[in-house]
Write a protein that holds these residues in place. Structure first.
Motif, short mmCIF file in Angstrom:
data_model
loop_
_atom_site.label_atom_id
_atom_site.label_comp_id
_atom_site.label_asym_id
_atom_site.label_seq_id
_atom_site.Cartn_x
_atom_site.Cartn_y
_atom_site.Cartn_z
N MET A 171 0.87 -1.18 0.00
CA MET A 171 0.00 0.00 0.00
C MET A 171 0.90 1.22 0.00
O MET A 171 1.94 1.24 0.66
CB MET A 171 -0.87 -0.03 1.26
N ALA A 177 -3.56 0.17 -3.02
CA ALA A 177 -3.03 -1.13 -2.62
C ALA A 177 -3.02 -2.08 -3.80
O ALA A 177 -3.82 -1.95 -4.73
CB ALA A 177 -3.86 -1.73 -1.47
N TYR A 313 -4.54 -3.94 5.16
CA TYR A 313 -4.08 -2.56 4.99
C TYR A 313 -5.25 -1.61 5.17
O TYR A 313 -6.32 -1.81 4.58
CB TYR A 313 -3.49 -2.36 3.59
N ALA A 320 -1.01 -1.10 8.66
CA ALA A 320 -1.25 -2.50 8.31
C ALA A 320 -1.24 -3.35 9.57
O ALA A 320 -0.38 -3.18 10.43
CB ALA A 320 -0.19 -2.99 7.34
#
Length: 347
Positions: A171, A177, A313, A320
């Protein structure tokens, strides 16, 4: 499954001196200074990684072990050339692949990485000409096998320092992402004369560095030929913080973009919803993303005996949550902006 060889994930093999880029079983240095690399290979490494001596030292100093998977952490300092031509090493990959489960829900992007019992690394990158990012890498091919690294060993530290070039999922600070999963082989597009060719993991580094939205990522991916020579063939799930998501898959001679927010290991292009729902993991995640179930809980439902890491994420917060080896009671929290240490808490 067989263990991946050093050549399998070759997006960063060209950065490692020949004395270090050893396939499992081929012998790697375990103590003392490594042999001097061949000049040609050393030139490749120097041309791809663009670090000053101080930046190399800062990168090495950031390496540390987080848990006993083992999971490592590193902040990469400096730049790199991600459009450098592919080498023979990169085109000599094995035929192994990755089985994975991914989903996107709101600002959450979740993924299970299902593979052999290998070490992993969380990598922070903030290139001078790109977006900052956080990614997770299987580092077994860097280490010449599946065993853990010795962070006191200079050779192992140099190997791990190159992990920035091969994200398996990640990400960036724009809330974009991307993650990959193996897909059945299909007819790939023909090479486009004059178009740069990149490997299946290096395209993800390009996306993280240069795209802020799914649409920007799709535009960027159309500018490159993604090379799957030797296998495995993979497809990708992209998602951004606006809620947009898409699957990118190569087959029938072209790049396909499929509007979906779940990805497993089934062919998506030309497959209707009923056929996709026949896949148990796909169906479980598709049903789950419409609920308020905890994202890590969803990943737990589709975990397999060989799930190595599970990560969620947060595309808005830039953080995360990571579970390694299905130890669901222990959750590590990382942020794109480096902190003194990751936060570990009960799941």
């Amino acid at each position: 499954m067989r263990s991946p060889t050093a050549a399998l994930l070759a997006a960063l093999i060209l950065t490692v001196p020949s004395a270090v880029a050893c396939a499992p079983g081929s012998g790697s240095p375990t103590g003392g200074p490594p042999p001097t690399p061949a000049p040609r290979q050393a030139e490749r490494s120097a041309s791809l990684l663009r670090q000053t001596p101080a930046e190399r030292a800062r990168t090495i100093a950031s390496l540390r072990q987080v848990d006993d998977l083992p999971l490592y952490e590193m902040t990469y300092h400096g730049g790199y050339d991600i459009e450098a031509p592919l080498t023979d090493e990169e085109l000599g990959r094995g035929e192994d692949g990755w089985a994975c489960s991914l989903f996107h829900r709101g600002a959450e992007f979740g993924r299970n990485f299902d593979w052999d019992p290998n070490p992993a690394m969380v990598v922070r990158a903030d290139p001078p000409d790109g977006h900052a990012s956080l990614s997770v890498v299987d580092v077994s091919y860097l280490l010449g096998g599946t065993g853990p690294a010795d962070l006191k060993d200079a050779a192992d530290r140099r190997r791990l320092g190159h992990a920035v070039l091969s994200p398996f999922d990640g990400m960036n600070d724009q809330g974009l992402a991307v993650g990959l999963a193996q897909t059945p082989d299909a007819e790939l597009p023909a090479r486009t004369p004059g178009r740069a060719r990149v490997s299946s993991v290096r395209i993800m580094r390009l996306v993280l560095d240069r795209a802020a939205t799914v649409e920007e990522a799709l535009t960027l991916m159309r500018r490159y030929d993604v090379d799957f020579t030797g296998g495995p063939q993979v497809h990708y799930l992209l998602a951004d913080r606006s809620g947009r998501s898409a699957v990118v898959e190569y087959g029938q001679g072209r790049m396909h973009v499929i509007d979906d927010r779940v990805l497993t290991n089934i062919t998506m292009a030309g497959t209707d919803r009923r056929a996709r729902l026949a896949d148990t993991r796909y169906r479980t995640l598709t049903e789950g993303v419409g609920t308020r179930a905890d994202a890590l809980g969803l990943l737990r439902r589709v975990a397999q005996p060989h799930t190595r890491w599970s990560v969620v994420y947060d595309l808005k917060a830039g953080t995360a949550r990571i579970v390694t080896g299905q130890r669901w009671s222990r959750v590590h929290t990382f942020a794109i902006a480096a902190a003194a240490s990751p936060v570990s808490s009960p799941g």
